[in-house]
Design a protein around this motif. Structure first.
Motif, PDB file in Angstrom:
ATOM      1  N   GLY A  79      -8.586  -2.015 -55.601  1.00 27.52           N
ATOM      2  CA  GLY A  79      -9.122  -3.271 -55.076  1.00 27.52           C
ATOM      3  C   GLY A  79      -9.285  -3.280 -53.566  1.00 27.52           C
ATOM      4  O   GLY A  79      -9.223  -4.343 -52.940  1.00 27.52           O
ATOM      5  N   VAL A  80      -9.499  -2.108 -52.983  1.00 30.07           N
ATOM      6  CA  VAL A  80      -9.671  -2.002 -51.530  1.00 30.07           C
ATOM      7  C   VAL A  80     -11.163  -1.948 -51.209  1.00 30.07           C
ATOM      8  O   VAL A  80     -11.884  -1.083 -51.727  1.00 30.07           O
ATOM      9  N   ASP A  81     -11.614  -2.863 -50.368  1.00 28.01           N
ATOM     10  CA  ASP A  81     -13.011  -2.906 -49.964  1.00 28.01           C
ATOM     11  C   ASP A  81     -13.178  -2.079 -48.688  1.00 28.01           C
ATOM     12  O   ASP A  81     -12.618  -2.420 -47.640  1.00 28.01           O
ATOM     13  N   PRO A  82     -13.931  -0.972 -48.727  1.00 26.39           N
ATOM     14  CA  PRO A  82     -14.084  -0.149 -47.519  1.00 26.39           C
ATOM     15  C   PRO A  82     -14.709  -0.912 -46.361  1.00 26.39           C
ATOM     16  O   PRO A  82     -14.465  -0.581 -45.199  1.00 26.39           O
ATOM     17  N   ALA A  83     -15.490  -1.937 -46.674  1.00 28.03           N
ATOM     18  CA  ALA A  83     -16.090  -2.730 -45.599  1.00 28.03           C
ATOM     19  C   ALA A  83     -15.039  -3.499 -44.802  1.00 28.03           C
ATOM     20  O   ALA A  83     -15.296  -3.941 -43.685  1.00 28.03           O
ATOM     21  N   GLY A  84     -13.854  -3.652 -45.382  1.00 26.48           N
ATOM     22  CA  GLY A  84     -12.787  -4.379 -44.701  1.00 26.48           C
ATOM     23  C   GLY A  84     -11.921  -3.510 -43.811  1.00 26.48           C
ATOM     24  O   GLY A  84     -10.958  -4.010 -43.209  1.00 26.48           O
ATOM     25  N   LEU A  85     -12.240  -2.222 -43.710  1.00 24.59           N
ATOM     26  CA  LEU A  85     -11.436  -1.305 -42.897  1.00 24.59           C
ATOM     27  C   LEU A  85     -11.970  -1.292 -41.473  1.00 24.59           C
ATOM     28  O   LEU A  85     -12.495  -0.291 -40.984  1.00 24.59           O
ATOM     29  N   GLY A  86     -11.810  -2.412 -40.806  1.00 21.04           N
ATOM     30  CA  GLY A  86     -12.382  -2.565 -39.475  1.00 21.04           C
ATOM     31  C   GLY A  86     -11.546  -1.972 -38.366  1.00 21.04           C
ATOM     32  O   GLY A  86     -12.070  -1.625 -37.304  1.00 21.04           O
TER      33      GLY A  86
ATOM     34  N   TYR B 195      -7.737   0.447 -37.307  1.00 19.88           N
ATOM     35  CA  TYR B 195      -6.779   1.437 -37.814  1.00 19.88           C
ATOM     36  C   TYR B 195      -5.570   0.769 -38.454  1.00 19.88           C
ATOM     37  O   TYR B 195      -4.955   1.352 -39.363  1.00 19.88           O
ATOM     38  N   ASP B 196      -5.234  -0.445 -38.051  1.00 14.51           N
ATOM     39  CA  ASP B 196      -4.182  -1.181 -38.752  1.00 14.51           C
ATOM     40  C   ASP B 196      -4.631  -1.521 -40.166  1.00 14.51           C
ATOM     41  O   ASP B 196      -3.830  -1.473 -41.113  1.00 14.51           O
ATOM     42  N   ASP B 197      -5.910  -1.857 -40.323  1.00 11.81           N
ATOM     43  CA  ASP B 197      -6.446  -2.107 -41.667  1.00 11.81           C
ATOM     44  C   ASP B 197      -6.332  -0.859 -42.533  1.00 11.81           C
ATOM     45  O   ASP B 197      -6.073  -0.940 -43.736  1.00 11.81           O
ATOM     46  N   LEU B 198      -6.522   0.302 -41.920  1.00  9.90           N
ATOM     47  CA  LEU B 198      -6.432   1.550 -42.674  1.00  9.90           C
ATOM     48  C   LEU B 198      -5.007   1.777 -43.175  1.00  9.90           C
ATOM     49  O   LEU B 198      -4.809   2.202 -44.323  1.00  9.90           O
ATOM     50  N   LEU B 199      -4.011   1.488 -42.355  1.00  9.65           N
ATOM     51  CA  LEU B 199      -2.625   1.603 -42.797  1.00  9.65           C
ATOM     52  C   LEU B 199      -2.341   0.650 -43.953  1.00  9.65           C
ATOM     53  O   LEU B 199      -1.675   1.016 -44.936  1.00  9.65           O
ATOM     54  N   THR B 200      -2.849  -0.566 -43.851  1.00  7.48           N
ATOM     55  CA  THR B 200      -2.646  -1.540 -44.922  1.00  7.48           C
ATOM     56  C   THR B 200      -3.280  -1.059 -46.221  1.00  7.48           C
ATOM     57  O   THR B 200      -2.681  -1.161 -47.301  1.00  7.48           O
ATOM     58  N   ALA B 201      -4.485  -0.505 -46.125  1.00  7.02           N
ATOM     59  CA  ALA B 201      -5.164   0.007 -47.318  1.00  7.02           C
ATOM     60  C   ALA B 201      -4.401   1.177 -47.912  1.00  7.02           C
ATOM     61  O   ALA B 201      -4.296   1.306 -49.145  1.00  7.02           O
ATOM     62  N   ALA B 202      -3.851   2.034 -47.059  1.00  5.61           N
ATOM     63  CA  ALA B 202      -3.077   3.177 -47.560  1.00  5.61           C
ATOM     64  C   ALA B 202      -1.840   2.698 -48.322  1.00  5.61           C
ATOM     65  O   ALA B 202      -1.472   3.271 -49.359  1.00  5.61           O
TER      66      ALA B 202
ATOM     67  N   ILE C  17      -2.844   5.836 -30.032  1.00  2.00           N
ATOM     68  CA  ILE C  17      -3.125   6.792 -31.111  1.00  2.00           C
ATOM     69  C   ILE C  17      -1.833   7.380 -31.658  1.00  2.00           C
ATOM     70  O   ILE C  17      -1.603   7.413 -32.873  1.00  2.00           O
ATOM     71  N   LEU C  18      -0.990   7.858 -30.770  1.00  2.00           N
ATOM     72  CA  LEU C  18       0.242   8.502 -31.217  1.00  2.00           C
ATOM     73  C   LEU C  18       1.202   7.515 -31.864  1.00  2.00           C
ATOM     74  O   LEU C  18       1.922   7.876 -32.807  1.00  2.00           O
ATOM     75  N   GLY C  19       1.185   6.277 -31.406  1.00  2.12           N
ATOM     76  CA  GLY C  19       1.994   5.258 -32.071  1.00  2.12           C
ATOM     77  C   GLY C  19       1.515   4.994 -33.483  1.00  2.12           C
ATOM     78  O   GLY C  19       2.318   4.798 -34.406  1.00  2.12           O
ATOM     79  N   TRP C  20       0.202   5.012 -33.665  1.00  2.00           N
ATOM     80  CA  TRP C  20      -0.367   4.824 -35.008  1.00  2.00           C
ATOM     81  C   TRP C  20       0.015   5.996 -35.916  1.00  2.00           C
ATOM     82  O   TRP C  20       0.383   5.808 -37.073  1.00  2.00           O
TER      83      TRP C  20
ATOM     84  N   LEU D  12     -15.742   5.048 -38.663  1.00  3.31           N
ATOM     85  CA  LEU D  12     -14.319   5.068 -38.356  1.00  3.31           C
ATOM     86  C   LEU D  12     -13.845   3.649 -38.091  1.00  3.31           C
ATOM     87  O   LEU D  12     -14.600   2.815 -37.589  1.00  3.31           O
ATOM     88  N   PRO D  13     -12.585   3.347 -38.396  1.00  5.74           N
ATOM     89  CA  PRO D  13     -12.041   2.063 -37.937  1.00  5.74           C
ATOM     90  C   PRO D  13     -12.051   2.025 -36.410  1.00  5.74           C
ATOM     91  O   PRO D  13     -12.114   3.065 -35.744  1.00  5.74           O
ATOM     92  N   ALA D  14     -11.985   0.829 -35.849  1.00  2.61           N
ATOM     93  CA  ALA D  14     -11.909   0.673 -34.395  1.00  2.61           C
ATOM     94  C   ALA D  14     -10.450   0.543 -33.967  1.00  2.61           C
ATOM     95  O   ALA D  14      -9.598   0.123 -34.749  1.00  2.61           O
ATOM     96  N   TRP D  15     -10.176   0.895 -32.718  1.00  2.23           N
ATOM     97  CA  TRP D  15      -8.809   0.760 -32.216  1.00  2.23           C
ATOM     98  C   TRP D  15      -8.484  -0.680 -31.840  1.00  2.23           C
ATOM     99  O   TRP D  15      -7.327  -1.102 -31.893  1.00  2.23           O
TER     100      TRP D  15
END
Length: 448
Positions: A169-176, A178-185, A239-242, A300-303
């Motif tokens: 149920g993950v919408d790729p359009a919602g991966l705006g 890098y925090d969104d990417l962690l949530t999706a993962a 970046i390194l914190g992410w 890519l997601p934005a920072w």
């Protein structure tokens, strides 16, 4: 397997050897300032002969066919197009001055370190400056002068398994972001406890190259245009914190690029996200037999919200040696290939080597990046996705950068290795930045 041979040569393991070879080829030769090349004033038809070098393999075949178009347009010009191990031969040839070609294909990473042996092309590039991707101009510019004809642009994309995202149920359009990417993962792992959805690369060289893509998204890089280190910055800290958050949450698969363990994790659903350059598309086209057709590309997601949705990861240009015998004709060839529709279409469009077109990069000439006029076809291995539109839309957002220092390859011994320790949970972001800065400054910058 021609697609595999070309991309492996240019983007994979051979890239490591190429960049390492660069470190052994520092600036040298005489003290003569770089010569400026200007367009010939004569209105006479083009005539003469030139020798140009390209890499061997299927990319050579593509350029050879495109050069045939140039020959047809200018029948009084003879082009001796040679397949050469450029990484092993060109730098030494430039320094010695013996047997130099009139022009050559070359990695962007090598140009700044050998600028004194190349023609200054600033005045020739001037009419095309506003129509060329800022990133490509910046990496070819040293002290305000342009030394390479900008060729390909390698935008970063977010590669993802469409079936796994749909199931969770993950919408790729919602991966705006890098925090969104962690949530999706995390969502994917809830669906599959064995999942480690995000790829982090286990190769120090490629890991550092990937890091620079993420830094370029934020408008920075390892050093500025004067060669001053800027690693200890808010951008790299972010970046390194992410990365640390992803590692601490056990959301990553940490394997070398497309080695057997990496391929297995891509095929069995362990990995679902690969933030990487456009040239990763050769994996589903040639290597991922079980999941071919299930992978897709997104920006890519934005920072930060509203930030750039891509950065550059690799790239090449054309150079004209200062001791070339016929530099004007070499320029006209590269002008044709880069800045004219017949030229760039001959390379990126349908051809005998790539029937659907060359889809591992896009041109750096902005008029060629028309979403409505794709140079390569939708990719069957991506479920018929229109990769052209995704790539050209984000390519236009890539920020400018700085020339790549000649010591970049050797910095992998420090930054690249320390980054791996962070990915293994053995080093903190602060320590990676501080230790890498000290090591690079002491062992590379000061010595240079």
């Amino acid at each position: 397997m021609s697609a595999l041979s070309r991309r492996t040569l240019l983007r994979g393991a051979a890239g490591l050897g190429a960049m390492t070879a660069l470190a052994a080829c520092g600036a040298g030769g005489d003290d003569t300032a770089p010569k400026a090349l200007t367009a010939p004033s004569s209105g006479a038809p083009l005539a003469g002969s030139i020798t140009v070098w390209s890499r061997s393999g299927d990319l050579f075949k593509v350029f050879d066919a495109a050069i045939a178009k140039f020959r047809a347009a200018y029948p009084q010009v003879t082009v001796d197009h040679q397949a050469v191990d450029i990484d092993a031969k060109l730098a030494n040839t430039l320094i010695s001055g013996a047997g130099v070609p009139d022009g050559s294909f070359w990695d962007d990473a090598k140009i700044a370190g050998q600028a004194e042996h190349l023609y200054d092309l600033t005045s020739l590039i001037a009419p095309y400056r506003d129509k060329t991707a800022p990133y490509k101009l910046s990496v070819n510019t040293v002290d305000g002068k342009v030394y390479g004809v900008p060729w390909d642009l390698d935008p970063g994309l977010l590669w993802y398994r469409e079936d796994l995202l749909q199931d969770a149920g993950v919408d790729p359009a919602g991966l705006g972001t890098y925090d969104d990417l962690l949530t999706a993962a995390r969502t994917l792992r809830e669906r599959n406890p064995k999942a480690k959805p995000i790829h982090l690369d286990g190769d120090p060289f490629l890991g550092q190259l990937w890091l620079e893509m993420l830094a370029n998204q934020q408008g920075t890089s390892l050093s500025d245009d004067q060669g001053k280190l800027r690693l200890e910055s808010a951008e790299y800290q972010k970046i390194l914190g992410w990365i640390k958050s992803a590692v601490d949450d056990k959301l990553v698969t940490h394997q070398p690029y497309l080695k057997p363990a990496d391929l297995a994790a891509l095929e069995d659903g362990t990995q679902a996200f690969v933030p990487w350059a456009i040239w990763w598309d050769f994996a589903p086209q040639t290597l991922l037999t079980k999941t071919k057709g299930k992978w897709r590309a997104a920006p890519l997601p934005a920072w930060t919200a509203g930030g750039a949705r891509s950065g550059a990861m690799g790239g090449s240009s054309f150079v004209i040696p200062a001791k070339a015998k016929n530099p004007e004709l070499a320029w006209r060839l590269y002008e044709f290939l880069t800045f004219t529709e017949p030229g760039y279409t001959a390379v990126y469009g349908k051809n005998d080597t790539y029937p659907g077109g060359l889809n591992t990069s896009v041109p750096s000439y902005l008029p060629a990046l028309d979403p409505a006029k794709p140079l390569f076809e939708p990719v069957d291995a991506l479920g018929g996705q229109d990769l052209w539109k995704v790539a050209v839309d984000v390519a236009k957002t890539i920020p400018a950068a700085a020339p790549i220092p000649a010591w970049w390859a050797k910095s992998v011994d420090y930054l690249g290795n320390n980054l791996q320790k962070l990915m293994e949970g053995k080093m903190s972001p602060d320590d990676v930045l501080s230790e890498s800065t000290k090591q690079i400054q002491r062992n590379l910058v000061d010595r240079a």
